[in-house]
Write a protein that holds these residues in place. Structure first.
Motif, PDB file in Angstrom:
ATOM      1  N   GLU A  36       0.807  -1.178  -0.204  1.00  0.00           N
ATOM      2  CA  GLU A  36      -0.020   0.308  -0.325  1.00  0.00           C
ATOM      3  C   GLU A  36       0.796   1.268  -0.003  1.00  0.00           C
ATOM      4  O   GLU A  36       1.587   1.282   0.716  1.00  0.00           O
ATOM      5  CB  GLU A  36      -1.259   0.106   1.381  1.00  0.00           C
ATOM      6  N   ARG A  37       0.245   1.507  -1.101  1.00  0.00           N
ATOM      7  CA  ARG A  37       0.782   3.434  -0.762  1.00  0.00           C
ATOM      8  C   ARG A  37      -0.027   4.660  -0.485  1.00  0.00           C
ATOM      9  O   ARG A  37      -1.271   4.017  -0.898  1.00  0.00           O
ATOM     10  CB  ARG A  37       1.964   3.412  -2.302  1.00  0.00           C
ATOM     11  N   PRO A  38       0.446   5.657   0.337  1.00  0.00           N
ATOM     12  CA  PRO A  38      -0.703   6.810   0.567  1.00  0.00           C
ATOM     13  C   PRO A  38      -1.841   7.113  -1.229  1.00  0.00           C
ATOM     14  O   PRO A  38      -2.646   7.191  -0.933  1.00  0.00           O
ATOM     15  CB  PRO A  38       0.339   8.314   0.828  1.00  0.00           C
ATOM     16  N   ASP A  39      -0.951   7.143  -1.806  1.00  0.00           N
ATOM     17  CA  ASP A  39      -1.735   7.876  -3.029  1.00  0.00           C
ATOM     18  C   ASP A  39      -2.327   6.080  -3.792  1.00  0.00           C
ATOM     19  O   ASP A  39      -3.041   6.048  -4.952  1.00  0.00           O
ATOM     20  CB  ASP A  39      -0.693   8.148  -4.440  1.00  0.00           C
ATOM     21  N   LYS A  40      -2.264   4.915  -3.354  1.00  0.00           N
ATOM     22  CA  LYS A  40      -2.282   3.267  -3.921  1.00  0.00           C
ATOM     23  C   LYS A  40      -3.387   2.905  -2.947  1.00  0.00           C
ATOM     24  O   LYS A  40      -2.096   2.209  -2.219  1.00  0.00           O
ATOM     25  CB  LYS A  40      -1.482   3.066  -5.177  1.00  0.00           C
ATOM     26  N   PRO A  41      -4.352   3.188  -1.887  1.00  0.00           N
ATOM     27  CA  PRO A  41      -4.475   2.185  -1.536  1.00  0.00           C
ATOM     28  C   PRO A  41      -5.026   0.708  -1.671  1.00  0.00           C
ATOM     29  O   PRO A  41      -4.971   0.456  -3.171  1.00  0.00           O
ATOM     30  CB  PRO A  41      -5.692   2.917  -0.779  1.00  0.00           C
ATOM     31  N   LEU A  42      -4.998  -0.366  -1.069  1.00  0.00           N
ATOM     32  CA  LEU A  42      -5.050  -1.678  -1.615  1.00  0.00           C
ATOM     33  C   LEU A  42      -5.893  -2.150  -0.815  1.00  0.00           C
ATOM     34  O   LEU A  42      -6.557  -1.983   0.048  1.00  0.00           O
ATOM     35  CB  LEU A  42      -3.834  -2.362  -0.829  1.00  0.00           C
ATOM     36  N   ASP A  43      -6.608  -2.710  -1.826  1.00  0.00           N
ATOM     37  CA  ASP A  43      -8.550  -3.032  -0.650  1.00  0.00           C
ATOM     38  C   ASP A  43      -8.097  -4.834  -0.933  1.00  0.00           C
ATOM     39  O   ASP A  43      -7.422  -5.324  -1.994  1.00  0.00           O
ATOM     40  CB  ASP A  43      -9.517  -2.779  -1.847  1.00  0.00           C
ATOM     41  N   ILE A  44      -7.953  -5.127   0.389  1.00  0.00           N
ATOM     42  CA  ILE A  44      -7.531  -6.716   0.148  1.00  0.00           C
ATOM     43  C   ILE A  44      -9.351  -6.985   1.213  1.00  0.00           C
ATOM     44  O   ILE A  44      -9.960  -6.912   1.979  1.00  0.00           O
ATOM     45  CB  ILE A  44      -6.255  -7.185   1.503  1.00  0.00           C
ATOM     46  N   ALA A  45      -9.555  -8.099   0.120  1.00  0.00           N
ATOM     47  CA  ALA A  45     -11.260  -8.782   0.056  1.00  0.00           C
ATOM     48  C   ALA A  45     -11.399  -9.630  -1.132  1.00  0.00           C
ATOM     49  O   ALA A  45     -10.727  -9.589  -1.878  1.00  0.00           O
ATOM     50  CB  ALA A  45     -12.536  -7.968   0.613  1.00  0.00           C
ATOM     51  N   PRO A  46     -12.154 -11.176  -0.820  1.00  0.00           N
ATOM     52  CA  PRO A  46     -11.789 -11.604   0.396  1.00  0.00           C
ATOM     53  C   PRO A  46     -11.157 -12.521   0.911  1.00  0.00           C
ATOM     54  O   PRO A  46      -9.902 -12.672   0.128  1.00  0.00           O
ATOM     55  CB  PRO A  46     -12.996 -11.902   0.372  1.00  0.00           C
ATOM     56  N   VAL A  47     -10.675 -13.033   2.262  1.00  0.00           N
ATOM     57  CA  VAL A  47      -9.427 -13.886   2.945  1.00  0.00           C
ATOM     58  C   VAL A  47     -10.420 -14.830   3.705  1.00  0.00           C
ATOM     59  O   VAL A  47     -11.039 -14.990   3.743  1.00  0.00           O
ATOM     60  CB  VAL A  47      -8.671 -12.988   3.927  1.00  0.00           C
ATOM     61  N   VAL A  48      -9.802 -16.075   2.378  1.00  0.00           N
ATOM     62  CA  VAL A  48     -10.717 -17.636   2.803  1.00  0.00           C
ATOM     63  C   VAL A  48      -8.792 -18.466   3.568  1.00  0.00           C
ATOM     64  O   VAL A  48      -8.447 -18.137   2.682  1.00  0.00           O
ATOM     65  CB  VAL A  48     -11.304 -18.274   1.537  1.00  0.00           C
ATOM     66  N   VAL A  49      -9.306 -19.125   4.638  1.00  0.00           N
ATOM     67  CA  VAL A  49      -8.393 -19.957   5.223  1.00  0.00           C
ATOM     68  C   VAL A  49      -8.454 -21.475   4.906  1.00  0.00           C
ATOM     69  O   VAL A  49      -9.910 -21.470   5.195  1.00  0.00           O
ATOM     70  CB  VAL A  49      -7.947 -18.895   6.360  1.00  0.00           C
ATOM     71  N   GLN A  50      -7.598 -22.230   4.715  1.00  0.00           N
ATOM     72  CA  GLN A  50      -8.004 -23.486   5.183  1.00  0.00           C
ATOM     73  C   GLN A  50      -6.598 -23.915   5.434  1.00  0.00           C
ATOM     74  O   GLN A  50      -6.120 -24.260   4.793  1.00  0.00           O
ATOM     75  CB  GLN A  50      -8.309 -24.648   4.013  1.00  0.00           C
ATOM     76  N   ALA A  51      -6.546 -24.659   7.272  1.00  0.00           N
ATOM     77  CA  ALA A  51      -5.342 -25.220   8.152  1.00  0.00           C
ATOM     78  C   ALA A  51      -4.364 -23.580   7.783  1.00  0.00           C
ATOM     79  O   ALA A  51      -4.324 -22.897   7.680  1.00  0.00           O
ATOM     80  CB  ALA A  51      -5.530 -26.298   7.025  1.00  0.00           C
ATOM     81  N   ASP A  52      -3.186 -24.130   6.691  1.00  0.00           N
ATOM     82  CA  ASP A  52      -2.081 -23.216   7.065  1.00  0.00           C
ATOM     83  C   ASP A  52      -2.231 -21.816   5.347  1.00  0.00           C
ATOM     84  O   ASP A  52      -0.708 -21.880   5.021  1.00  0.00           O
ATOM     85  CB  ASP A  52      -0.095 -23.617   7.054  1.00  0.00           C
ATOM     86  N   TRP A  53      -3.086 -22.494   4.986  1.00  0.00           N
ATOM     87  CA  TRP A  53      -2.944 -21.872   3.351  1.00  0.00           C
ATOM     88  C   TRP A  53      -4.589 -20.708   3.967  1.00  0.00           C
ATOM     89  O   TRP A  53      -5.634 -20.865   4.169  1.00  0.00           O
ATOM     90  CB  TRP A  53      -3.528 -22.544   2.182  1.00  0.00           C
ATOM     91  N   ALA A  54      -3.886 -19.912   2.426  1.00  0.00           N
ATOM     92  CA  ALA A  54      -5.184 -18.822   2.759  1.00  0.00           C
ATOM     93  C   ALA A  54      -4.965 -18.333   0.975  1.00  0.00           C
ATOM     94  O   ALA A  54      -3.791 -17.896   0.381  1.00  0.00           O
ATOM     95  CB  ALA A  54      -4.845 -17.706   3.146  1.00  0.00           C
ATOM     96  N   ILE A  55      -6.078 -17.589   0.373  1.00  0.00           N
ATOM     97  CA  ILE A  55      -6.377 -16.976  -0.858  1.00  0.00           C
ATOM     98  C   ILE A  55      -7.059 -15.810  -0.756  1.00  0.00           C
ATOM     99  O   ILE A  55      -8.055 -16.010   0.090  1.00  0.00           O
ATOM    100  CB  ILE A  55      -7.010 -18.455  -2.083  1.00  0.00           C
ATOM    101  N   VAL A  56      -6.301 -14.930  -0.683  1.00  0.00           N
ATOM    102  CA  VAL A  56      -6.907 -13.222  -1.027  1.00  0.00           C
ATOM    103  C   VAL A  56      -6.442 -12.969  -2.501  1.00  0.00           C
ATOM    104  O   VAL A  56      -6.037 -13.421  -3.136  1.00  0.00           O
ATOM    105  CB  VAL A  56      -5.849 -12.448  -0.566  1.00  0.00           C
ATOM    106  N   GLY A  57      -8.392 -11.549  -2.568  1.00  0.00           N
ATOM    107  CA  GLY A  57      -8.834 -11.080  -3.554  1.00  0.00           C
ATOM    108  C   GLY A  57      -7.326  -9.706  -2.946  1.00  0.00           C
ATOM    109  O   GLY A  57      -7.805  -9.845  -1.758  1.00  0.00           O
ATOM    110  N   TRP A  58      -7.052  -9.450  -4.668  1.00  0.00           N
ATOM    111  CA  TRP A  58      -6.451  -7.958  -4.279  1.00  0.00           C
ATOM    112  C   TRP A  58      -6.653  -7.437  -5.157  1.00  0.00           C
ATOM    113  O   TRP A  58      -7.205  -7.583  -6.599  1.00  0.00           O
ATOM    114  CB  TRP A  58      -5.394  -8.009  -3.111  1.00  0.00           C
ATOM    115  N   ARG A  59      -7.697  -5.616  -4.749  1.00  0.00           N
ATOM    116  CA  ARG A  59      -7.086  -4.557  -5.943  1.00  0.00           C
ATOM    117  C   ARG A  59      -6.274  -3.420  -5.181  1.00  0.00           C
ATOM    118  O   ARG A  59      -6.860  -2.899  -3.825  1.00  0.00           O
ATOM    119  CB  ARG A  59      -8.879  -4.335  -5.790  1.00  0.00           C
TER     120      ARG A  59
END
Length: 150
Positions: A36-59
């Motif tokens: 993330e940068r001040p002029d470029k906010p980072l949107d993280i969603a969704p966050v899904v988790v299974q055991a020690d793994w996760a998948i996240v969507g980012w924009r």
């Protein structure tokens, strides 16, 4: 007074530990520090988790994708970045997840993304190819999301 300080300190440590333990908070916080940068906010969603793994969507800044995260004793780190391939159970198994982990993660991702608008899904799908990450790329200050459609 010393007792009050000790109690407040203990509460703060407990709250920090619980935030680090909660992937819904720890993963977005880690990614925001990295990208993330001040002029470029980072949107993280969704966050899904299974055991020690996760998948996240980012924009961010008109771009998007999905990241496969792996938890180790150092916390959550990016294993790879991709697009729609991370929705595929067989692909997740090829990467190294067990059949149970892959099926669970893919099902959770499908459920989480069902409520998102089509523009978010289009950005997640726009990431072209797959970019494997390494430990150096998981450090703070990594500059961008190379490998996706510009």
């Amino acid at each position: 007074m010393k007792k009050i300080i000790a109690i407040v300190g203990g509460v703060l440590l407990a709250s920090m530990a619980s935030a680090d333990d909660d992937p819904q908070q720890a993963i977005p916080a880690r990614l925001k520090v990295m990208f993330e940068r001040p002029d470029k906010p980072l949107d993280i969603a969704p966050v899904v988790v299974q055991a020690d793994w996760a998948i996240v969507g980012w924009r961010q800044d008109g771009r998007g994708g999905r990241a496969l995260m792996k938890k180790s004793h150092h916390g959550w780190s990016i294993y790879l970045c991709s697009g729609d391939s991370l929705k595929d159970t067989a692909m997740l198994e090829t990467i190294g997840l067990s059949a149970h982990e892959a099926a669970g993660l893919a099902a959770k991702l499908e459920d989480a993304e069902a409520g998102l608008d089509s523009s978010a899904l289009a950005l997640f799908s726009s990431f072209e190819g797959t970019v494997m990450m390494n430990e150096a790329a998981n450090g703070a200050g990594h500059a961008g999301h190379e490998g996706h459609a510009q």
